[in-house]
Design a protein around this motif. Structure first.
Motif, PDB file in Angstrom:
ATOM      1  N   LEU A   1       0.861  -1.177   0.000  1.00 19.68           N
ATOM      2  CA  LEU A   1       0.000   0.000   0.000  1.00 19.68           C
ATOM      3  C   LEU A   1       0.902   1.233   0.000  1.00 19.68           C
ATOM      4  CD1 LEU A   1      -2.446  -1.171   2.828  1.00 19.68           C
ATOM      5  CD2 LEU A   1      -2.793  -1.392   0.363  1.00 19.68           C
ATOM      6  N   VAL A   2       0.762   2.063  -1.032  1.00 19.42           N
ATOM      7  CA  VAL A   2       1.643   3.219  -1.211  1.00 19.42           C
ATOM      8  C   VAL A   2       0.785   4.476  -1.284  1.00 19.42           C
ATOM      9  CG1 VAL A   2       3.429   4.283  -2.640  1.00 19.42           C
ATOM     10  CG2 VAL A   2       3.283   1.778  -2.473  1.00 19.42           C
ATOM     11  N   ASN A   3       1.101   5.470  -0.448  1.00 21.88           N
ATOM     12  CA  ASN A   3       0.292   6.687  -0.414  1.00 21.88           C
ATOM     13  C   ASN A   3       1.163   7.849   0.045  1.00 21.88           C
ATOM     14  OD1 ASN A   3      -1.922   8.440  -0.389  1.00 21.88           O
ATOM     15  ND2 ASN A   3      -3.268   6.950   0.599  1.00 21.88           N
ATOM     16  N   ASN A   4       0.820   9.063  -0.386  1.00 19.90           N
ATOM     17  CA  ASN A   4       1.544  10.231   0.128  1.00 19.90           C
ATOM     18  C   ASN A   4       0.753  10.946   1.220  1.00 19.90           C
ATOM     19  OD1 ASN A   4      -0.417  11.641  -1.279  1.00 19.90           O
ATOM     20  ND2 ASN A   4       0.998  12.805  -2.544  1.00 19.90           N
ATOM     21  N   VAL A   5      -0.431  10.416   1.551  1.00 24.02           N
ATOM     22  CA  VAL A   5      -1.193  10.811   2.734  1.00 24.02           C
ATOM     23  C   VAL A   5      -1.632   9.499   3.396  1.00 24.02           C
ATOM     24  CG1 VAL A   5      -1.937  13.036   1.827  1.00 24.02           C
ATOM     25  CG2 VAL A   5      -3.305  11.009   1.347  1.00 24.02           C
ATOM     26  N   ASN A   6      -2.610   9.546   4.275  1.00 21.97           N
ATOM     27  CA  ASN A   6      -3.079   8.313   4.914  1.00 21.97           C
ATOM     28  C   ASN A   6      -4.315   7.762   4.224  1.00 21.97           C
ATOM     29  OD1 ASN A   6      -1.460   7.393   7.140  1.00 21.97           O
ATOM     30  ND2 ASN A   6      -1.984   9.295   8.205  1.00 21.97           N
ATOM     31  N   PHE A   7      -4.432   6.444   4.227  1.00 18.76           N
ATOM     32  CA  PHE A   7      -5.667   5.810   3.796  1.00 18.76           C
ATOM     33  C   PHE A   7      -6.743   6.041   4.863  1.00 18.76           C
ATOM     34  CE2 PHE A   7      -2.571   3.343   1.296  1.00 18.76           C
ATOM     35  CZ  PHE A   7      -3.160   3.414   0.041  1.00 18.76           C
TER      36      PHE A   7
END
Length: 775
Positions: free
Chosen positions: A439-445
């Motif tokens: 899981l890759v994100n620049n904010v939170n899921f």
């Protein structure tokens, strides 16, 4: 390493602070600053770098270069906190030794108060001091010893005379030791955790003169995660060996028999405290821990010992009987109900909205897809930023991985051709979120997403912090906006990896998001394009934007103000373009939180500016621009990769700094803080542009220092390092190139086509500059 001499020399300081340092890069500066900022200055800091794998050693050297009172000791191998303290003591020259943990801080005025009390009490062997506990949500809790310390006044005593002081918190940092007493007693720390308790009892029972200071001296940070004592495992069984050593010490000193019942009771109470702590003893190990504690009860119980009354006495009785099931059953029903209620509430949140509960549950029971990666950026706004660059590099280096992007409804048209995506909260969304390995994100899921065992979460972030972030925002209500910091940290608990582009960011992330993640000091993958683009790429982008050849393009990027609603222009753009003249063009990009602004559209329709707020690739805008005007936006750190002029236009600096909080002063003109020319009014900005100060020698020198501090890991290979480290389980290669060896994309007026050097990873040593790059 030789043992330090005893006694006071003419040049010896009054106090030697011995600070063991290991994996505290997010807290170390605060610790050192709290000492160096004391009004009392006759001290030295012996900071022992216990082979810390992070940036702690560099931080210590930085402080030592600025202040000769800081004396770093770098160990070649990790020794553990006890041995690190021992080695620090050997280097100490002060009259007194003050052990301070490197994630804690000294209270204001602490050392002055200590020095005064030492003089009043004629240099006792031990000086006991007060402390407070500080929590991440800004709670400050006083110690249980406050009144006891106050009642002692200026008296000097022994532990036999006042045994109640043996009940103080058994740590070495809430007391100072006279160095001669400490060395002559031959005291040293033992291996294993809980070494403080043994040291405290040995020294307290050996001291002939003990004094008290009823003033808070130490601010004891209650770290949410990352403390070795809060990591469950077999290492906590070391407590038995420590107390066996203590009772052996007592056996050799029968004159201490009067305090033996008190110490015995403290030890048994400690065992019972540890037994059911989730962060200490694994449930599978509790029965064995109980058996060993019970054996110690019978082995070390003093003759004639009378058990305490109340619930503690009941637990002592069950321990003496060796009845573990009965002790388990004795835990209160209320505690069990509270625990179950909390778990049930958390599970309800974690399983998504009710309409999708059954579907999500089903997918959560299916096996994890080891080759599936889910990407998202900016709350599902589109394919962009660091996740995009990682996705594209993964296609090259790890083609077996399938990437799927999460996109908000209505933004489907923005997804590039050939990129797989799901719409947030659609049926397939729940499937990929439940089954993806990565899981890759620049904010939170969202809160409703459950991170399963076996899933790997990479937090890429989307900027270098100037403004205060994470739990630091608690002090700034305008920024927090009723944020639940507990919920925020629960989301951050899902992170396995946290990506960083410079040590400043790494230190901040580690402190303001106190969770158990590992840092990837790789650089920002989105910035790779700044080192891989050519003059032809720059010319192409400028042509696409309609920038005529020969015109100077200035990119203006103001950031959002938490204390204002909507986009409020801080600059008369019509005047600015008039003053700059026809040979300049201003590109205006507002923050993505704002929608389209009709005033900007009107200026664009008149041909005065180019409104590029909706332009999808901000990296292209930076490549096209000759200079950047911004305020507090993190774009300044990315643009610094290009080594082009940066102008800080901050007309509301004092308001912003107070409302949002900042980590350094943009206007200070100190190297490493100010990226170039500055202006605090519209007139000043126009003068900076007219005079050429924006591209003068002073601005260039400031920019060079700024790049030295913040363009540490960005070199064009960040995405590759991330993919190799996180997805492929390899070393984070290639190694970061020295700043002097990096070649950023040429400025618009440059013609040379660079060749970008790369360190070998098994392929070519040089990558041609005309290799295609993506933002």
């Amino acid at each position: 390493m030789s043992l330090g001499q005893t006694g006071t020399t003419p040049n010896s300081p009054r106090i030697s602070l011995v600070i063991p340092v290991y994996r505290v890069q997010g807290y170390l500066r605060a610790c050192l600053d709290s000492v160096l900022g004391q009004s009392f200055t006759d001290f030295e800091i012996i900071a022992v770098d216990d082979r810390s794998p992070d940036s702690c050693g560099l931080i210590l050297d930085e402080y030592a270069a600025r202040d000769s009172r800081v004396r770093p000791l770098h160990l070649e191998e990790n020794q553990g906190i006890g041995k690190a303290r021992d080695l620090g003591v050997r280097q100490a020259r002060g009259d007194y030794i003050f052990f301070l943990d490197s994630d804690d801080t000294l209270a204001d005025g602490a050392l002055a108060a200590v020095a005064e009390r030492l003089e009043q009490t004629a240099d006792p062997d031990i000086l006991l001091v007060d402390h407070v506990r500080t929590y991440w949500w800004n709670r400050v809790q006083g110690s249980a010893a406050r009144e006891m310390l106050a009642e002692a006044g200026p008296d000097v005593f022994t532990a036999l005379e006042r045994p109640q002081f043996l009940t103080m918190f058994t740590v070495v940092w809430n007391r100072l030791y006279r160095r001669e007493f400490y060395l002559e007693g031959g005291f040293s720390f033992t291996d294993g955790i809980y070494e403080d308790a043994l040291m405290v009892y040995r020294t307290m029972l050996s001291a002939e003169r003990i004094a008290c200071l009823p003033q808070v001296c130490v601010e004891y940070r209650q770290r949410r995660k990352g403390n070795s004592l809060r990591t469950p495992g077999r290492q906590h069984f070391a407590v038995f060996e420590q107390y066996e050593r203590l009772f052996a010490f007592l056996d050799e000193r029968p004159h201490l028999d009067p305090v033996r019942p008190l110490i015995f009771e403290r030890v048994i109470d400690h065992y019972l405290f540890l037994l059911f702590r989730e962060e200490r003893i694994h449930p599978r190990d509790r029965a064995e821990f109980f058996r060993r504690a019970s054996a110690h009860f019978h082995r070390f119980k003093p003759a004639g010992y009378v058990r305490p009354q109340g619930s503690l006495g009941v637990r002592f009785d069950l321990l003496a009987r060796g009845s573990y099931p009965a002790l388990v059953a004795a835990r209160t029903v209320a505690d069990a109900r509270n625990h179950l209620r909390k778990r049930a509430a958390k599970a309800r949140v974690g399983l998504g909205r009710k309409a999708y509960d059954q579907l999500y549950r089903m997918h959560l029971r299916r096996p994890i897809d080891e080759n599936l990666v889910v990407y998202s950026a900016y709350w599902n706004r589109g394919v962009s930023c660091n996740p995009k660059a990682i996705h594209e590099k993964a296609r090259e280096l790890a083609p077996h991985l399938r990437g799927v992007w999460v996109i908000r409804a209505g933004a489907e048209h923005t997804v590039p051709e050939g990129v797989d995506f799901v719409v947030a909260r659609s049926p397939r969304y729940w499937e990929v979120m439940a089954r993806a390995k990565y899981l890759v994100n620049n904010v939170n899921f969202p809160d409703e997403i459950v991170k399963r065992p076996g899933q790997v979460h990479l937090q890429t972030h989307h900027g270098t912090p100037l403004k205060q972030m994470g739990i630091d925002q608690q002090r700034f209500p305008a920024a927090a906006k009723n944020m639940s910091f507990g919920k925020m940290l629960e989301r951050c608990d899902r992170w396995d990896w946290s990506l960083s582009s410079n040590r400043h960011s790494t230190e901040i992330w580690e402190r303001v998001y106190p969770c158990s993640f590992e840092n990837v000091d790789s650089g920002y993958p989105r910035n790779d394009v700044y080192f891989r683009s050519t003059a032809a790429d720059v010319a192409r982008i400028r042509a696409e934007l309609g920038i005529e050849e020969g015109r100077t393009a200035i990119l203006y990027c103001p950031t959002v103000r938490d204390y204002q609603k909507g986009f409020v222009p801080r600059l008369d753009l019509e005047r600015l373009t008039r003053e700059l003249g026809e040979d300049h063009v201003v590109l205006v990009r507002t923050h993505y939180f704002y929608g389209r602004d009709p005033r900007l559209q009107q200026l664009q329709d008149r041909g005065l500016i180019k409104d590029v707020s909706a332009y999808p690739v901000v990296e292209d805008l930076c490549l096209a621009a000759d200079a950047l005007i911004t305020d507090y936006s993190s774009i300044m750190f990315d643009y610094a990769c290009l080594d082009r002029p940066i102008i800080s236009y901050v007309d509301d600096w004092e308001v912003y700094a107070k409302a949002r909080g900042v980590y350094f002063d943009l206007l200070s003109q100190r190297p490493g803080e100010t990226p170039g020319a500055t202006a605090t009014s519209e007139d000043e900005l126009i003068e900076v542009l007219r005079s050429g100060a924006w591209k003068g020698e002073r601005a260039a020198a400031l920019r060079a220092a700024f790049r030295e501090r913040f363009v540490q890991f960005d070199d064009g290979n960040a995405a590759e390092r991330v993919v190799r480290k996180v997805f492929l389980g390899q070393e984070a290669a290639p190694a970061v190139l020295p700043l002097a060896e990096r070649t950023p994309a040429p400025a618009p007026d440059a013609a040379a086509l660079p060749v970008i050097p790369r360190q070998s990873t098994g392929g070519e040593d040089l990558v041609p500059a005309d290799r295609s790059a993506t933002a």
